[in-house]
Design a protein around this motif. Structure first.
Motif, PDB file in Angstrom:
ATOM      1  N   PHE A 290      41.915  38.635  36.530  1.00  0.00           N
ATOM      2  CA  PHE A 290      41.830  38.061  37.866  1.00  0.00           C
ATOM      3  C   PHE A 290      42.223  36.595  37.829  1.00  0.00           C
ATOM      4  O   PHE A 290      41.945  35.896  36.852  1.00  0.00           O
ATOM      5  CB  PHE A 290      40.398  38.142  38.402  1.00  0.00           C
ATOM      6  N   GLN A 291      42.831  36.143  38.908  1.00  0.00           N
ATOM      7  CA  GLN A 291      43.074  34.723  39.109  1.00  0.00           C
ATOM      8  C   GLN A 291      42.649  34.402  40.531  1.00  0.00           C
ATOM      9  O   GLN A 291      43.098  35.054  41.478  1.00  0.00           O
ATOM     10  CB  GLN A 291      44.540  34.372  38.887  1.00  0.00           C
ATOM     11  N   ASN A 292      41.751  33.433  40.676  1.00  0.00           N
ATOM     12  CA  ASN A 292      41.175  33.085  41.979  1.00  0.00           C
ATOM     13  C   ASN A 292      40.581  34.316  42.667  1.00  0.00           C
ATOM     14  O   ASN A 292      40.799  34.575  43.841  1.00  0.00           O
ATOM     15  CB  ASN A 292      42.218  32.437  42.893  1.00  0.00           C
ATOM     16  N   ASP A 293      39.846  35.123  41.912  1.00  0.00           N
ATOM     17  CA  ASP A 293      39.187  36.343  42.402  1.00  0.00           C
ATOM     18  C   ASP A 293      40.147  37.402  42.926  1.00  0.00           C
ATOM     19  O   ASP A 293      39.742  38.322  43.623  1.00  0.00           O
ATOM     20  CB  ASP A 293      38.148  36.009  43.472  1.00  0.00           C
ATOM     21  N   THR A 294      41.420  37.306  42.617  1.00  0.00           N
ATOM     22  CA  THR A 294      42.416  38.308  43.007  1.00  0.00           C
ATOM     23  C   THR A 294      42.932  38.997  41.751  1.00  0.00           C
ATOM     24  O   THR A 294      43.374  38.336  40.805  1.00  0.00           O
ATOM     25  CB  THR A 294      43.595  37.650  43.754  1.00  0.00           C
ATOM     26  N   LEU A 295      42.881  40.337  41.759  1.00  0.00           N
ATOM     27  CA  LEU A 295      43.354  41.085  40.610  1.00  0.00           C
ATOM     28  C   LEU A 295      44.846  40.857  40.414  1.00  0.00           C
ATOM     29  O   LEU A 295      45.640  40.997  41.332  1.00  0.00           O
ATOM     30  CB  LEU A 295      43.085  42.585  40.803  1.00  0.00           C
TER      31      LEU A 295
ATOM     32  N   TYR B 163      34.965  37.133  30.459  1.00  0.00           N
ATOM     33  CA  TYR B 163      35.101  35.738  30.052  1.00  0.00           C
ATOM     34  C   TYR B 163      36.202  35.061  30.866  1.00  0.00           C
ATOM     35  O   TYR B 163      37.080  35.721  31.420  1.00  0.00           O
ATOM     36  CB  TYR B 163      35.357  35.603  28.545  1.00  0.00           C
ATOM     37  N   ASP B 164      36.129  33.750  30.929  1.00  0.00           N
ATOM     38  CA  ASP B 164      37.109  32.933  31.651  1.00  0.00           C
ATOM     39  C   ASP B 164      37.946  32.156  30.646  1.00  0.00           C
ATOM     40  O   ASP B 164      37.424  31.627  29.660  1.00  0.00           O
ATOM     41  CB  ASP B 164      36.397  31.955  32.583  1.00  0.00           C
TER      42      ASP B 164
END
Length: 98
Positions: free
Chosen positions: A56-61, A77-78
Motif C-alpha cells: 500500500f501507498q497512502n492507504d491505497t493498494l 511493516y512500513d
C-alpha cells in the motif's frame, strides 16, 4: 499392471486434493487490473499455507502478490512510505482477496 498404476495414481491425486488447500498464484496484480503475471493455482504441501503480500501507498493498494508459502507468518511493516502486509490463510482461494 497399467490399470493398477492408474488407479493408484488417481487415488493419490484424490487424497492430495482433499488434504491440501488450493491457493491462487499471481506474481503481479494491481487494484484496477487482473493478474498480469504468473497466474495459476498451487496446492499446499506440508508446512505451507496460502500467502498474500499487499503493498500500500497512502492507504491505497498498489500491488498484490500471491503464492503457496512454507512457514508463512503474518507481518505488517512500513518502509519508504509504503506499507507491506504479509498474510497467511488456510482455506481454498483465500489469498486472492483485496
Amino acid at each position: 499392471m497399467n490399470k493398477h498404476f492408474l488407479l493408484l495414481f488417481y487415488l493419490t491425486c484424490l487424497i492430495m486434493e482433499t488434504t491440501s488447500t488450493r491457493c491462487i498464484i499471481c506474481h503481479l496484480r494491481t487494484r484496477t487490473d487482473r493478474c498480469r503475471r504468473g497466474f495459476g493455482v498451487c496446492h499446499t504441501q506440508k508446512n505451507e499455507s496460502c500467502m498474500s503480500l499487499k503493498i500500500f501507498q497512502n492507504d491505497t493498494l498498489q500491488v498484490l502478490y500471491t503464492v503457496c508459502q512454507k512457514f508463512c507468518k503474518n507481518l505488517k511493516y512500513d518502509f519508504n512510505n509504503r506499507t507491506y502486509v504479509h498474510e497467511c490463510c488456510y482455506y481454498n482461494s483465500c489469498n486472492y482477496k483485496f
